[in-house]
Design an enzyme around this catalytic site. Structure first.
Site, PDB file in Angstrom:
ATOM      1  CG  ASP A  67      -0.280  -0.490   2.491  1.00 27.21           C
ATOM      2  OD1 ASP A  67       0.963  -0.449   2.568  1.00 27.21           O
ATOM      3  OD2 ASP A  67      -0.989  -0.920   3.414  1.00 27.21           O
ATOM      4  CG  ASN A 136      -8.766  -1.712  11.852  1.00 27.16           C
ATOM      5  OD1 ASN A 136      -7.836  -2.354  11.381  1.00 27.16           O
ATOM      6  ND2 ASN A 136      -9.232  -0.619  11.276  1.00 27.16           N
ATOM      7  CG  HIS A 138      -5.702  -2.423   8.660  1.00 28.66           C
ATOM      8  ND1 HIS A 138      -5.856  -1.192   9.271  1.00 28.66           N
ATOM      9  CD2 HIS A 138      -4.369  -2.593   8.545  1.00 28.66           C
ATOM     10  CE1 HIS A 138      -4.676  -0.672   9.503  1.00 28.66           C
ATOM     11  NE2 HIS A 138      -3.749  -1.502   9.080  1.00 28.66           N
ATOM     12  CD  GLU A 143      -8.671   0.812   7.618  1.00 32.55           C
ATOM     13  OE1 GLU A 143      -8.565  -0.131   8.426  1.00 32.55           O
ATOM     14  OE2 GLU A 143      -8.180   1.937   7.825  1.00 32.55           O
TER      15      GLU A 143
HETATM   16  C1  GLP Z   1      -0.363  -0.103   8.566  1.00 36.22           C
HETATM   17  C2  GLP Z   1      -0.061  -0.804   7.225  1.00 36.22           C
HETATM   18  C3  GLP Z   1      -0.215  -2.282   7.343  1.00 36.22           C
HETATM   19  C4  GLP Z   1       0.453  -2.730   8.628  1.00 36.22           C
HETATM   20  C5  GLP Z   1      -0.357  -2.255   9.795  1.00 36.22           C
HETATM   21  C6  GLP Z   1       0.271  -2.540  11.150  1.00 36.22           C
HETATM   22  O1  GLP Z   1      -1.453   0.703   8.558  1.00 36.22           O
HETATM   23  N1  GLP Z   1      -0.852  -0.342   6.127  1.00 36.22           N
HETATM   24  O2  GLP Z   1       0.330  -2.922   6.198  1.00 36.22           O
HETATM   25  O3  GLP Z   1       0.521  -4.125   8.675  1.00 36.22           O
HETATM   26  O4  GLP Z   1      -0.720  -0.908   9.671  1.00 36.22           O
HETATM   27  O5  GLP Z   1       1.277  -1.638  11.438  1.00 36.22           O
HETATM   28  P1  GLP Z   1       2.328  -1.857  12.602  1.00 36.22           P
HETATM   29  O6  GLP Z   1       3.149  -3.009  12.199  1.00 36.22           O
HETATM   30  O7  GLP Z   1       3.107  -0.575  12.655  1.00 36.22           O
HETATM   31  O8  GLP Z   1       1.546  -2.104  13.829  1.00 36.22           O
END
Ligand code: GLP
Length: 246
Positions: A67, A136, A138, A143
């Site tokens: 993303d 959440n 995702h 989402e």
């Molecule tokens: C972000 C990314 C995801 C990631 C997630 C968790 O929003 N778009 O690909 O896996 O949130 O992030 P973190 O590893 O910093 O908790």
């Protein structure tokens, strides 16, 4: 779905990196799907170390990232392109000509998503996809919602995601974008192999829904149960709400 609970992020990083390194050593031109966020950072460090020891070369891999934020250019320190350059690509021999990203600057986001989808297909699909998970549930920026998306799409981020990620933007005096482009669930599910990393107590609820809940678009990660080759790496904190496992 294989669920592996380890003590901490360091232990996880060693096992997760080994899977990625083995994949690349087995098939030098592997197509790897990368994730951003804090979760895979330690794993990326282990890969850099292996590269520095001469144990792996990333020169021939093709990469697709999950993303990107809408409106950020690649030089922005909060863009996911910059993140990957800073945390892995720029510290190894990754060939930037083989790095694929959704462009956060695309004016026609639909055409940009179509381009990305086509590019994934042209490269033969993703051999190994790395994932984190949002608080959440995702994955990528898919989402919670009413249905699973197939291909890449533009998404309005939820307040929960903004609350989790805005600190990175506030640290440099910026406001977090409200929109992002993300691979769809279909793109992720078509990967031949998937590893997901989740650490910390803030992920415990999402992890429980992922591992023990029903498959529902309300927890996008839950669909991974339907994939035939997924390994989920957890630390004790993120696994804290799981029931007894055999
Ligand atoms: C972000 C990314 C995801 C990631 C997630 C968790 O929003 N778009 O690909 O896996 O949130 O992030 P973190 O590893 O910093 O908790």
């Amino acid at each position: 779905m294989k669920v592996i609970v380890l003590n901490d992020a360091l232990e996880i990083s060693k096992d997760a990196a080994e899977i990625i390194i083995n994949q690349v050593n087995k098939k030098k031109d592997s197509v790897i799907g990368f994730a951003t966020g804090a979760s895979p950072v330690e794993t990326y460090k282990r890969i850099i170390e292996a590269y520095e020891r001469g144990d792996v070369s990333l020169k021939h891999i093709t990469t697709f990232n999950l993303d990107e934020y809408v409106g950020l250019n690649r030089e922005n320190v909060n863009s996911y392109f910059w993140f990957m350059k800073d945390n892995l690509f720029g510290k190894t021999d990754v060939d930037f000509d083989r790095v694929n990203f959704l462009s956060g600057l695309a004016e026609d986001t639909e055409a940009e998503c179509e381009r990305y989808s086509k590019r994934i297909r042209e490269c033969g699909g993703i051999d190994l996809q790395i994932l984190g998970i949002g608080t959440n549930g995702h994955i990528g920026f898919n989402e919670p919602g009413e249905k699973f998306a197939d291909g890449p799409f533009a998404v309005k981020l939820t307040q929960s995601t903004i609350d989790s990620n805005k600190k990175y933007f506030e640290a440099v005096g910026d406001t977090m974008p409200e929109y992002a482009l993300t691979m769809g669930i279909g793109d992720i599910m078509r990967a031949k192999k998937i590893i997901l990393i989740a650490t910390g107590a803030s992920k415990a609820k999402a992890v429980k829904a992922l591992v023990e809940g029903e498959v529902t678009a309300e927890c996008p990660a839950s669909i991974l149960k339907l994939h035939s080759d997924v390994t989920v790496f957890l630390d004790n904190d993120s696994a804290a709400l799981l029931g007894e496992r055999k």
